[in-house]
Design a protein around this motif. Sequence first.
Motif, PDB file in Angstrom:
ATOM      1  N   GLY A 199       0.849  -1.178   0.000  1.00  0.00           N
ATOM      2  CA  GLY A 199       0.000   0.000   0.000  1.00  0.00           C
ATOM      3  C   GLY A 199       0.887   1.231   0.000  1.00  0.00           C
ATOM      4  N   ASN A 200       0.300   2.389   0.187  1.00  0.00           N
ATOM      5  CA  ASN A 200       1.083   3.628   0.164  1.00  0.00           C
ATOM      6  C   ASN A 200       2.113   3.684   1.281  1.00  0.00           C
ATOM      7  N   ASP A 201       1.808   3.068   2.423  1.00  0.00           N
ATOM      8  CA  ASP A 201       2.701   3.171   3.574  1.00  0.00           C
ATOM      9  C   ASP A 201       3.074   1.816   4.170  1.00  0.00           C
ATOM     10  N   PHE A 202       2.942   0.752   3.384  1.00  0.00           N
ATOM     11  CA  PHE A 202       3.369  -0.547   3.898  1.00  0.00           C
ATOM     12  C   PHE A 202       3.721  -1.494   2.756  1.00  0.00           C
ATOM     13  N   LEU A 203       4.565  -2.449   3.075  1.00  0.00           N
ATOM     14  CA  LEU A 203       4.901  -3.567   2.197  1.00  0.00           C
ATOM     15  C   LEU A 203       4.901  -4.833   3.046  1.00  0.00           C
ATOM     16  N   GLU A 204       4.462  -5.955   2.469  1.00  0.00           N
ATOM     17  CA  GLU A 204       4.518  -7.238   3.174  1.00  0.00           C
ATOM     18  C   GLU A 204       5.248  -8.255   2.309  1.00  0.00           C
ATOM     19  N   PHE A 205       6.236  -8.909   2.919  1.00  0.00           N
ATOM     20  CA  PHE A 205       7.100  -9.857   2.215  1.00  0.00           C
ATOM     21  C   PHE A 205       6.858 -11.270   2.738  1.00  0.00           C
ATOM     22  N   ASP A 206       6.983 -12.243   1.850  1.00  0.00           N
ATOM     23  CA  ASP A 206       6.881 -13.660   2.198  1.00  0.00           C
ATOM     24  C   ASP A 206       8.192 -14.337   1.829  1.00  0.00           C
ATOM     25  N   ALA A 207       8.826 -15.001   2.810  1.00  0.00           N
ATOM     26  CA  ALA A 207      10.068 -15.720   2.546  1.00  0.00           C
ATOM     27  C   ALA A 207       9.810 -17.098   1.936  1.00  0.00           C
ATOM     28  N   GLY A 208       8.540 -17.499   1.842  1.00  0.00           N
ATOM     29  CA  GLY A 208       8.214 -18.809   1.285  1.00  0.00           C
ATOM     30  C   GLY A 208       8.142 -19.897   2.340  1.00  0.00           C
ATOM     31  N   GLU A 209       8.976 -19.802   3.360  1.00  0.00           N
ATOM     32  CA  GLU A 209       8.935 -20.698   4.502  1.00  0.00           C
ATOM     33  C   GLU A 209       9.588 -19.992   5.688  1.00  0.00           C
ATOM     34  N   TYR A 210       9.327 -20.509   6.856  1.00  0.00           N
ATOM     35  CA  TYR A 210       9.892 -19.944   8.079  1.00  0.00           C
ATOM     36  C   TYR A 210      11.416 -20.053   8.026  1.00  0.00           C
ATOM     37  N   MET A 211      12.123 -19.035   8.535  1.00  0.00           N
ATOM     38  CA  MET A 211      13.575 -19.088   8.548  1.00  0.00           C
ATOM     39  C   MET A 211      14.137 -18.271   9.698  1.00  0.00           C
ATOM     40  N   THR A 212      15.364 -18.553  10.051  1.00  0.00           N
ATOM     41  CA  THR A 212      16.162 -17.667  10.895  1.00  0.00           C
ATOM     42  C   THR A 212      17.251 -17.112   9.994  1.00  0.00           C
ATOM     43  N   ALA A 213      17.401 -15.775   9.998  1.00  0.00           N
ATOM     44  CA  ALA A 213      18.262 -15.157   8.987  1.00  0.00           C
ATOM     45  C   ALA A 213      18.854 -13.858   9.495  1.00  0.00           C
ATOM     46  N   LYS A 214      20.010 -13.516   8.941  1.00  0.00           N
ATOM     47  CA  LYS A 214      20.541 -12.158   9.039  1.00  0.00           C
ATOM     48  C   LYS A 214      19.967 -11.381   7.851  1.00  0.00           C
ATOM     49  N   LEU A 215      19.705 -10.099   8.075  1.00  0.00           N
ATOM     50  CA  LEU A 215      19.009  -9.301   7.072  1.00  0.00           C
ATOM     51  C   LEU A 215      19.786  -8.044   6.727  1.00  0.00           C
ATOM     52  N   ARG A 274       8.600 -15.791   8.989  1.00  0.00           N
ATOM     53  CA  ARG A 274       8.275 -16.179   7.624  1.00  0.00           C
ATOM     54  C   ARG A 274       7.885 -14.938   6.830  1.00  0.00           C
ATOM     55  N   PHE A 275       7.179 -14.017   7.507  1.00  0.00           N
ATOM     56  CA  PHE A 275       6.696 -12.805   6.845  1.00  0.00           C
ATOM     57  C   PHE A 275       7.336 -11.577   7.479  1.00  0.00           C
ATOM     58  N   ILE A 276       7.516 -10.542   6.691  1.00  0.00           N
ATOM     59  CA  ILE A 276       8.001  -9.251   7.180  1.00  0.00           C
ATOM     60  C   ILE A 276       7.054  -8.165   6.677  1.00  0.00           C
ATOM     61  N   ARG A 277       6.610  -7.314   7.589  1.00  0.00           N
ATOM     62  CA  ARG A 277       5.790  -6.150   7.221  1.00  0.00           C
ATOM     63  C   ARG A 277       6.618  -4.900   7.495  1.00  0.00           C
ATOM     64  N   ILE A 278       6.704  -4.021   6.512  1.00  0.00           N
ATOM     65  CA  ILE A 278       7.446  -2.774   6.656  1.00  0.00           C
ATOM     66  C   ILE A 278       6.467  -1.619   6.514  1.00  0.00           C
ATOM     67  N   GLU A 279       6.470  -0.766   7.532  1.00  0.00           N
ATOM     68  CA  GLU A 279       5.558   0.372   7.562  1.00  0.00           C
ATOM     69  C   GLU A 279       6.349   1.681   7.537  1.00  0.00           C
ATOM     70  N   GLY A 280       5.753   2.730   6.998  1.00  0.00           N
ATOM     71  CA  GLY A 280       6.394   4.045   6.976  1.00  0.00           C
ATOM     72  C   GLY A 280       6.646   4.521   5.562  1.00  0.00           C
ATOM     73  N   THR A 281       7.788   5.158   5.363  1.00  0.00           N
ATOM     74  CA  THR A 281       8.142   5.698   4.043  1.00  0.00           C
ATOM     75  C   THR A 281       8.741   4.586   3.191  1.00  0.00           C
ATOM     76  N   VAL A 282       7.891   3.653   2.811  1.00  0.00           N
ATOM     77  CA  VAL A 282       8.358   2.438   2.137  1.00  0.00           C
ATOM     78  C   VAL A 282       8.868   2.725   0.724  1.00  0.00           C
ATOM     79  N   ASP A 283       8.538   3.871   0.159  1.00  0.00           N
ATOM     80  CA  ASP A 283       9.067   4.210  -1.157  1.00  0.00           C
ATOM     81  C   ASP A 283      10.579   4.429  -1.108  1.00  0.00           C
ATOM     82  N   LYS A 284      11.122   4.628   0.104  1.00  0.00           N
ATOM     83  CA  LYS A 284      12.569   4.821   0.262  1.00  0.00           C
ATOM     84  C   LYS A 284      13.307   3.492   0.448  1.00  0.00           C
ATOM     85  N   LEU A 285      12.565   2.387   0.555  1.00  0.00           N
ATOM     86  CA  LEU A 285      13.198   1.078   0.728  1.00  0.00           C
ATOM     87  C   LEU A 285      13.657   0.563  -0.627  1.00  0.00           C
ATOM     88  N   GLU A 286      14.963   0.407  -0.787  1.00  0.00           N
ATOM     89  CA  GLU A 286      15.516   0.019  -2.089  1.00  0.00           C
ATOM     90  C   GLU A 286      15.620  -1.494  -2.248  1.00  0.00           C
TER      91      GLU A 286
END
Length: 711
Positions: A199-215, A274-286
């Motif tokens: 949406g205008n102020d959020f993005l939701e990502f799916d990793a496909g399966e649960y994981m433990t990860a560095k980001l 498994r999922f990540i939701r990013i809120e805010g000025t998501v247009d700045k997320l490269e």
Amino acid sequence: MNYYITPDYAPAPNGLYLFEKTFELKNEGVATINIFAASRYILYINGKYVCEGPCRSHEKVRFYDCIETFLKQGENHITVNVLHVTDFLTSVYDTVLPELVFELTLGEEVVSSDASWQIKFMSGYSYKTYHMKTTGPYEWIVADKECTELGCRQIAECTFREKGSFNRVGHSPKYILEKRPLPMIYPQKEQKLNIIKKGNDFLEFDAGEYMTAKLKFVIGKNATIKIIYSECYEFEDGKRRRDDASGQLKGFYDFVETGNEAFVYEPFWYRAFRFIRIEGTVDKLETVTAYRVNYPIELSGSFECSDEYFNKMQRISVNTIRCCTHEIIADCPYYEQQQYSMDSYIQLAVISRMTADKRLHRKCINEFVHGQHENGLIQSIYPSTEVQFIPGFSLFWIMMLRDYLSDTGDTEFVSRYVGNIDNLLGYFDRVVRSNGYVTNSPYWDFVDWVPEWNFGAVPLRNEEAHTIYNLYYAYALKNASYILKVIGRNSLADEYEARHKAIAETVNQICFDSERALYTDGSVTKTYSMHTVIWSILSEVVPPENFYDVLSHIADNSISKCSYSMKYFVFRVFEKAGIYDKAFSLFDDWRKMIDLGCTTWCENPDSPRSECHGWSSVPLYEFSANILGVKTGIEDEIVINPSLGHLTYAKGTVPTRFGIVKISWHFNEGVFEIRINSPEKTRKKLILPTGEIFDFENDDAFFKCNYSIED
């Protein structure tokens, strides 16, 4: 000379510090680096990631890391990011100030930690946890905030030695510093995350399966974003299909403000999601990049069969165990990241079916020993800066030790813990001598997440016999007796057998309801549970004349049911009774989780908190030990006893201390065929479905028989 170095003071109780050093090398080549930091570090050389640590340890010892890396001739720059925590991370032991000790060797050139290093405090980084001081830490970042320059001082000398940092008079200046007992854990290949909602102020990502990860997040300037890590989508009425994107993503989060320049944000600690939701000025997320991290299990165990659900169970079990296995055996990677003794017992049994590597087993066993109290009880969580006792959990440490002995034959390692076994059993013996039986305790008498019970504990009256804990104690005595006989301590083994006989007589006298052929949950409380069925059989407390009457209640819907934490032991009952083929219906619980879109196994069946809980990975053990049918004991023999159930074929590999055993069997139109490839010069015993037994030693063998399911 190497020194522990530290800043003059800490501007905040928790924070990120940069320890930096620029140096010249006369030659290029592969350098050896020894490094330790308190509380946690990430090492960069010339701006490139090298490694991170240290390995988590128990209270009395710290581990240093030893790695090799190529360095260029001329000027080089070291940066060690040190996360210092003092008040909220229970599995990491703190120090008054952040500390670093470092040694780099290339030929005759040496770079050591001393007062010439520079130290900066990252003023824009703050940390917190969200759950019981066990997870995280999670971060609040203001990227353009200036660093605080701090002085550097030497506080103690240090010599790196594999057996510990002792000097000639046996003194260790700060704490015992030993070489890391586990392999290094490195981020693995990049994992793709797909955008599934925006949406205008959020993005939701799916990793496909649960994981433990560095980001890694690449974020443009003047951005403010909140990064929420979620196990699954949720609804107002709870959880439905885990990937139903019409629900909401909730969870722990990091918060980042980038300021006047673009910023690369990398959370210090791994994240579980498994999922990540990013809120805010998501247009700045490269870009968003994930790199899996977990203990590097060398997966030599495998399984495949004619039931595609079972094949999915195998894959999900592997993923669950990997997400729960880091430098400790974590119960779950999202909420707690703690090493519980009961959880670890089950998880190590599963890991033994994945790999022959026993380094995690030895570390875990040894750590719980260091969590033993003077009263004999072993802390239920260890390593931990807080003390918690679940008396029943203590006894699973003995079971863990017995399994290790059976798997490895390593009597030298096991023998060192005889005193700890006796001290632990002594706690229960003193309770029995005082009351005549094991009663409820002043601690947390957790057994299982049963809806009818209060926070996992059987609701009993004060001072009455706790039937399940008496049965646990009896089973632990049997395990301890086995261990002591194997290592030649027969007198003490006989004492444990005598205690077992006495507690069995007491339980049968005061806790057995002869009319229902069931053990009650307490000597006064006349409720019933599947747990007393399980443990009366496994502990060999139930008399032979009552065995099958008690066993008949294993599927009794009128008694309290066990959750996933106890299913491993339900399978053991079917195995012990010689009716394992009847246990195949138990896998229906895991079929349901697959139908709900789970990619790791849940903590418990009803409204689970945790979506990734190691103790639920039982199918992997069952497929290897009972469908492929490969088992070993202290004897130098491999036993192969496959169970068919509804399957028409199964194949796979099983790691053992003798080497890999490869099994492939087929069942078609009343004919059973099995091919076995196994280590040479090792005795094998095959038990066919008909009950026929064959002993053989050749490395490649084939057998067949006529067999009817009705048999």
